[in-house]
Write an enzyme that holds these catalytic residues in place. Structure first.
Site, PDB file in Angstrom:
ATOM      1  N   ASP A  92      -4.678   8.632   2.917  1.00 12.21           N
ATOM      2  CA  ASP A  92      -3.310   8.220   3.239  1.00 12.21           C
ATOM      3  C   ASP A  92      -3.363   6.872   3.964  1.00 12.21           C
ATOM      4  O   ASP A  92      -4.327   6.586   4.674  1.00 12.21           O
ATOM      5  CB  ASP A  92      -2.669   9.287   4.141  1.00 12.21           C
ATOM      6  CG  ASP A  92      -1.183   9.075   4.374  1.00 12.21           C
ATOM      7  OD1 ASP A  92      -0.376   9.760   3.717  1.00 12.21           O
ATOM      8  OD2 ASP A  92      -0.827   8.220   5.220  1.00 12.21           O
ATOM      9  N   HIS A  97      -0.502  14.114  10.628  1.00 15.79           N
ATOM     10  CA  HIS A  97      -0.156  13.543  11.943  1.00 15.79           C
ATOM     11  C   HIS A  97       0.079  14.619  13.004  1.00 15.79           C
ATOM     12  O   HIS A  97       0.241  14.292  14.184  1.00 15.79           O
ATOM     13  CB  HIS A  97       1.108  12.679  11.854  1.00 15.79           C
ATOM     14  CG  HIS A  97       0.933  11.423  11.071  1.00 15.79           C
ATOM     15  ND1 HIS A  97      -0.077  10.517  11.319  1.00 15.79           N
ATOM     16  CD2 HIS A  97       1.639  10.909  10.014  1.00 15.79           C
ATOM     17  CE1 HIS A  97       0.029   9.502  10.460  1.00 15.79           C
ATOM     18  NE2 HIS A  97       1.044   9.726   9.652  1.00 15.79           N
ATOM     19  N   HIS A 138      -1.783   5.885   6.446  1.00 19.56           N
ATOM     20  CA  HIS A 138      -1.703   6.058   7.897  1.00 19.56           C
ATOM     21  C   HIS A 138      -2.918   6.850   8.397  1.00 19.56           C
ATOM     22  O   HIS A 138      -3.404   7.742   7.702  1.00 19.56           O
ATOM     23  CB  HIS A 138      -0.419   6.804   8.276  1.00 19.56           C
ATOM     24  CG  HIS A 138       0.841   6.139   7.794  1.00 19.56           C
ATOM     25  ND1 HIS A 138       1.454   6.496   6.612  1.00 19.56           N
ATOM     26  CD2 HIS A 138       1.557   5.127   8.329  1.00 19.56           C
ATOM     27  CE1 HIS A 138       2.525   5.729   6.445  1.00 19.56           C
ATOM     28  NE2 HIS A 138       2.618   4.895   7.467  1.00 19.56           N
ATOM     29  N   ASP A 149       0.621   6.590  -0.050  1.00 23.41           N
ATOM     30  CA  ASP A 149       1.439   5.502   0.491  1.00 23.41           C
ATOM     31  C   ASP A 149       0.657   4.207   0.691  1.00 23.41           C
ATOM     32  O   ASP A 149       1.196   3.230   1.209  1.00 23.41           O
ATOM     33  CB  ASP A 149       2.143   5.926   1.787  1.00 23.41           C
ATOM     34  CG  ASP A 149       1.271   6.771   2.690  1.00 23.41           C
ATOM     35  OD1 ASP A 149       0.061   6.897   2.418  1.00 23.41           O
ATOM     36  OD2 ASP A 149       1.802   7.316   3.687  1.00 23.41           O
TER      37      ASP A 149
HETATM   38 ZN   LIG Z   1       1.146   8.153   5.363  1.00 22.69          ZN
END
Ligand SMILES: [Zn+2]
Length: 311
Positions: free
Chosen positions: A162, A125, A164, A246
Site C-alpha cells: 500500500d 493503519h 501508505h 493506491d
Molecule cells: Zn493506503
C-alpha cells in the site's frame, strides 16, 4: 489447488460520508472486476463473521469494547477526521477479520494454494489501541498472529505495498520475533511513520520509503534490492500481503506512479518467495486504492497472477 476469493456483502454495510474516498463503491468495483470470465475458477468463499475474541490477537479488550460502544444506531460518527463508523461497521469489520482468518485456514489447510480477501474497511493503519486512517481492526497483523499461535507456524512474513505505511501492522508486530513486517510506501505521506530506522524490537521490521513520483522502475529496483532478499532470508512459512493499490498513478491520495503491471510484477515476485519457502502459500488482503478504475484493474492484475501461480 487454486486461488480462493473471500468476500461478503457485509463489506457494503460500512458506510462513510459522501465524498469520503474509502467508500462502498470500492468493493462494488472490485466485485465487478472479478466477474470477468478469466475469474470463473476462483474458489468463492463467504467471509465468516469473526468472533470478537479473535481480534484480541491484535487489540486489547478495552479497544474492542470501545469500538463496539461507539458504533451508532443510525447515521455516521467520526472517530477521527478520516475514520468513521456507521451502524454496519462492527459487522463489516468482523467479516473482514473473519475473511482474513478463513483465508489463513484455507491456505494452511490445503483447501487453496493462495487467497485474496476482498473486504473493507482496510486494516493496516489500525494500531493495537487506536483506530485511524479508515481502519478499524488490524486484519493482516491479526492474521499473522493467528497463523503463529493457532496454527503453530514458526515464521510469518507480512509484505505491505500500500502507498501508505502500515503503522498498525508495525505496531502490533513490533515485538513479535516470529513475524517479519516489510513495507514499501511513499514518504513523506500519511501517517508519517515508516522511516528505515523503525526496525522492530527484534530487527523484524523493514521499512522501504519511496520519494513522491517514484515510478514502476524505481519501485521494482527497491523491491529487488531490499524487500526480496529480506523475505528470502527470513524464509517464511506463510506470506501475508497487505495489498493496497493506491500507489497507482491515478490514485487521488498519493503521488507514486505505479500501474497495474507493477502490481502484477510484485505479486509474481512475492509468489516466487512463497514458492521457495512455503509451498506457494500466500494470503492477500485488500487495503487501499481509491481511484475506482485503477483499483479494479489493479486487483484484476493481482488476482490473475495469484490464479496463475496457484494453479
Ligand atoms: Zn493506503
Amino acid at each position: 489447488m487454486t486461488t480462493a476469493l473471500i468476500t461478503h456483502p457485509d463489506a457494503l454495510t460500512h458506510v462513510t460520508p459522501p465524498g469520503h474516498p474509502e467508500r462502498v463503491a470500492r468493493i462494488e468495483a472490485v466485485n465487478e472486476a472479478l466477474t470477468a470470465p478469466e475469474f470463473t475458477f476462483l474458489i468463492r468463499e463467504p467471509a465468516p463473521l469473526a468472533d470478537a475474541s479473535q481480534a484480541l490477537h491484535g487489540h486489547p479488550q478495552g479497544y474492542i469494547d470501545k469500538f463496539r460502544a461507539a458504533v451508532p444506531v443510525s447515521g455516521e460518527v467520526a472517530i477521527d477526521p478520516d475514520t468513521w463508523l456507521s451502524p454496519g461497521s462492527w459487522q463489516a469489520a468482523l467479516r473482514g477479520l473473519g475473511g482474513c482468518l478463513r483465508a489463513v485456514d484455507m491456505v494452511l489447510g490445503g483447501e487453496a494454494r493462495n487467497a485474496f480477501v476482498a473486504m473493507r474497511p482496510p486494516g493496516h493503519h489500525a494500531e493495537a489501541r487506536r483506530a485511524m486512517g479508515f481502519c478499524l481492526l488490524s486484519n493482516a497483523a491479526i492474521a499473522a498472529k493467528h497463523a503463529l499461535d493457532h496454527h503453530g507456524l514458526a515464521r510469518v512474513a507480512v509484505m505491505d505495498f500500500d502507498v501508505h505505511h502500515g503503522n498498525g501492522t508495525q505496531d502490533i508486530l513490533w515485538d513479535e520475533p516470529r513475524a517479519l513486517f516489510v513495507s514499501t510506501h511513499q514518504m513523506p505521506l500519511y501517517p508519517g511513520t515508516g522511516a528505515p530506522d523503525e526496525r522492530g524490537a527484534h530487527d523484524n521490521i523493514l521499512n522501504v520509503p519511496l520519494p513522491p513520483h517514484s515510478d514502476g522502475a524505481q519501485f521494482r529496483a527497491e523491491v529487488e534490492r531490499q524487500v526480496l532478499p529480506r523475505l528470502d532470508g527470513f524464509a517464511p512459512d506463510l506470506l501475508i500481503v497487505s495489498a493496497g493499490f493506491d500507489a497507482h498513478r491515478a490514485d487521488p491520495l498519493a503521488q507514486l506512479d505505479l500501474g497495474a503491471e507493477d502490481f502484477a510484477w510484485v505479486t509474481e515476485r512475492l509468489c516466487d518467495i512463497a514458492d521457495a519457502h512455503c509451498g506457494g502459500r500466500v494470503v492477500s488482503t485488500l487495503e487501499g486504492g481509491y481511484d475506482l478504475d485503477a483499483l479494479a484493474a489493479s486487483v484484476a492484475a493481482h488476482v490473475k497472477v495469484l490464479m496463475e501461480r496457484g494453479a
